[in-house]
Motif scaffolding. Structure first.
Motif, PDB file in Angstrom:
ATOM      1  N   UNK A   2       0.831  -1.199   0.000  1.00 47.88           N
ATOM      2  CA  UNK A   2       0.000   0.000   0.000  1.00 47.88           C
ATOM      3  C   UNK A   2       0.874   1.261   0.000  1.00 47.88           C
ATOM      4  N   UNK A   3       0.323   2.320  -0.580  1.00 50.25           N
ATOM      5  CA  UNK A   3       1.078   3.566  -0.677  1.00 50.25           C
ATOM      6  C   UNK A   3       1.526   4.058   0.700  1.00 50.25           C
ATOM      7  N   UNK A   4       0.665   3.939   1.693  1.00 52.41           N
ATOM      8  CA  UNK A   4       1.011   4.463   3.025  1.00 52.41           C
ATOM      9  C   UNK A   4       2.264   3.774   3.569  1.00 52.41           C
ATOM     10  N   UNK A   5       2.494   2.511   3.162  1.00 50.45           N
ATOM     11  CA  UNK A   5       3.680   1.789   3.623  1.00 50.45           C
ATOM     12  C   UNK A   5       4.952   2.314   2.964  1.00 50.45           C
ATOM     13  N   UNK A   6       4.789   3.041   1.862  1.00 54.63           N
ATOM     14  CA  UNK A   6       5.953   3.594   1.177  1.00 54.63           C
ATOM     15  C   UNK A   6       6.345   4.972   1.670  1.00 54.63           C
ATOM     16  N   UNK A   7       5.509   5.549   2.547  1.00 55.21           N
ATOM     17  CA  UNK A   7       5.811   6.884   3.078  1.00 55.21           C
ATOM     18  C   UNK A   7       6.912   6.751   4.128  1.00 55.21           C
ATOM     19  N   UNK A 109      -0.091  11.936   4.967  1.00 56.07           N
ATOM     20  CA  UNK A 109       1.349  11.925   4.744  1.00 56.07           C
ATOM     21  C   UNK A 109       1.682  12.356   3.332  1.00 56.07           C
ATOM     22  N   UNK A 110       2.972  12.349   3.040  1.00 52.12           N
ATOM     23  CA  UNK A 110       3.447  12.792   1.735  1.00 52.12           C
ATOM     24  C   UNK A 110       4.384  11.714   1.197  1.00 52.12           C
ATOM     25  N   UNK A 111       4.181  11.336  -0.055  1.00 45.24           N
ATOM     26  CA  UNK A 111       5.135  10.389  -0.657  1.00 45.24           C
ATOM     27  C   UNK A 111       5.864  11.107  -1.780  1.00 45.24           C
ATOM     28  N   UNK A 112       7.167  10.907  -1.826  1.00 46.54           N
ATOM     29  CA  UNK A 112       7.993  11.650  -2.768  1.00 46.54           C
ATOM     30  C   UNK A 112       8.655  10.710  -3.773  1.00 46.54           C
ATOM     31  N   UNK A 113       9.166  11.305  -4.833  1.00 41.22           N
ATOM     32  CA  UNK A 113       9.933  10.536  -5.813  1.00 41.22           C
ATOM     33  C   UNK A 113      11.111   9.857  -5.113  1.00 41.22           C
TER      34      UNK A 113
ATOM     35  N   UNK B  50       1.144  17.341  12.866  1.00 38.85           N
ATOM     36  CA  UNK B  50       2.201  16.376  12.605  1.00 38.85           C
ATOM     37  C   UNK B  50       1.587  15.033  12.239  1.00 38.85           C
ATOM     38  N   UNK B  51       2.108  14.462  11.151  1.00 38.01           N
ATOM     39  CA  UNK B  51       1.612  13.186  10.635  1.00 38.01           C
ATOM     40  C   UNK B  51       2.795  12.228  10.612  1.00 38.01           C
ATOM     41  N   UNK B  52       2.936  11.391  11.627  1.00 31.90           N
ATOM     42  CA  UNK B  52       4.159  10.596  11.760  1.00 31.90           C
ATOM     43  C   UNK B  52       4.355   9.594  10.627  1.00 31.90           C
ATOM     44  N   UNK B  53       5.622   9.464  10.202  1.00 31.07           N
ATOM     45  CA  UNK B  53       6.020   8.443   9.242  1.00 31.07           C
ATOM     46  C   UNK B  53       6.870   7.411   9.957  1.00 31.07           C
ATOM     47  N   UNK B  54       7.549   6.581   9.172  1.00 25.71           N
ATOM     48  CA  UNK B  54       8.349   5.521   9.781  1.00 25.71           C
ATOM     49  C   UNK B  54       9.613   6.063  10.451  1.00 25.71           C
ATOM     50  N   UNK B  55       9.901   7.346  10.248  1.00 27.99           N
ATOM     51  CA  UNK B  55      11.098   7.943  10.855  1.00 27.99           C
ATOM     52  C   UNK B  55      10.824   8.489  12.264  1.00 27.99           C
ATOM     53  N   UNK B  56       9.597   8.336  12.746  1.00 23.53           N
ATOM     54  CA  UNK B  56       9.228   8.957  14.032  1.00 23.53           C
ATOM     55  C   UNK B  56       8.993   7.908  15.116  1.00 23.53           C
TER      56      UNK B  56
END
Lengths: 148, 66
Positions: A2-7, A109-113, B50-56
């Motif tokens: 899923x896209x969220x797992x790539x963030x 969240x935000x996903x980038x290149x 704040x929207x946590x990612x895997x870095x948090x």
């Protein structure tokens, strides 16, 4: 996947009434190059460091100008549950380096290149592992004699 | 991720030499401690969502039993 797992990186959001000075300071302090602009619970735009330069500094906007005067909108979004390959397709068809990841209307969240490149590189490493092993440790004949 | 008011969230530096950054949770906007969070950043005092990612990661605040 899923896209969220790539963030990979955390997202930061600010209100549209905040100033571009605030936005620049927040980018500097948080280490992110793009902020989600959120009005109430709705994602209304994205402001990048490039937006601050091109639409702010270059146009002589005062430092207390509102963020929504320089943000990019509408935002290209992708659903958090969408397959990551859909993100590749969106990057192919839109001239953007970031996609806002949403659940319904809510930004998550935000996903980038860069994120996709890192994921891709990791996949390539995984794929190359058996090939590398085959080259480094060539097949040997079995030590057990074949029986008739 | 789940967090409560008063917890601190630490975001790992992305590159070698880049410092970790941290913020304090002021409000929890999601259900049952889930994001987004209204946070205040380190010494700067800036407040953002704040929207946590895997870095948090969350450092729980010490709580005294009431």
């Amino acid at each position: 996947m899923q896209t969220i797992e790539g963030v990979r990186r955390s997202g930061v959001g600010i209100g549209p009434e905040r100033t571009i000075r605030d936005a620049a300071a927040i980018m500097e302090h948080t280490g992110v190059g793009a902020l989600a602009v959120i009005d109430g619970e709705d994602l209304v735009g994205i402001v990048t460091d490039r937006d601050l330069v091109r639409r702010g500094l270059a146009k002589d906007l005062p430092a207390n100008a509102r963020v929504d005067s320089v943000m990019s909108a509408p935002v290209v979004t992708i659903d958090a549950a969408a397959d990551l390959h859909d993100a590749f397709a969106l990057f192919r068809t839109h001239a953007v380096r970031r996609l806002a990841v949403v659940r319904g209307q809510q930004f998550v969240g935000m996903i980038t290149v860069d994120d996709l490149l890192i994921n891709l590189a990791a996949d390539l490493v995984d794929l190359s592992r058996p090939v590398t092993a085959e080259i480094l440790f060539a097949h040997r004949d079995s030590s057990v004699q074949a029986t008739e | 991720m789940q967090a409560s008011v008063g917890d601190r969230i630490v975001i790992r530096g992305r590159r070698a030499g880049e410092p970790n950054r941290d913020c304090e949770v002021l409000e929890v906007h999601g259900p049952n401690g889930s994001p987004p969070y209204l946070v205040r950043w380190g010494d700067s005092g800036h407040e953002t969502l704040f929207f946590p990612g895997t870095d948090a990661t969350v450092n729980r605040a010490e709580r005294t039993p009431s």
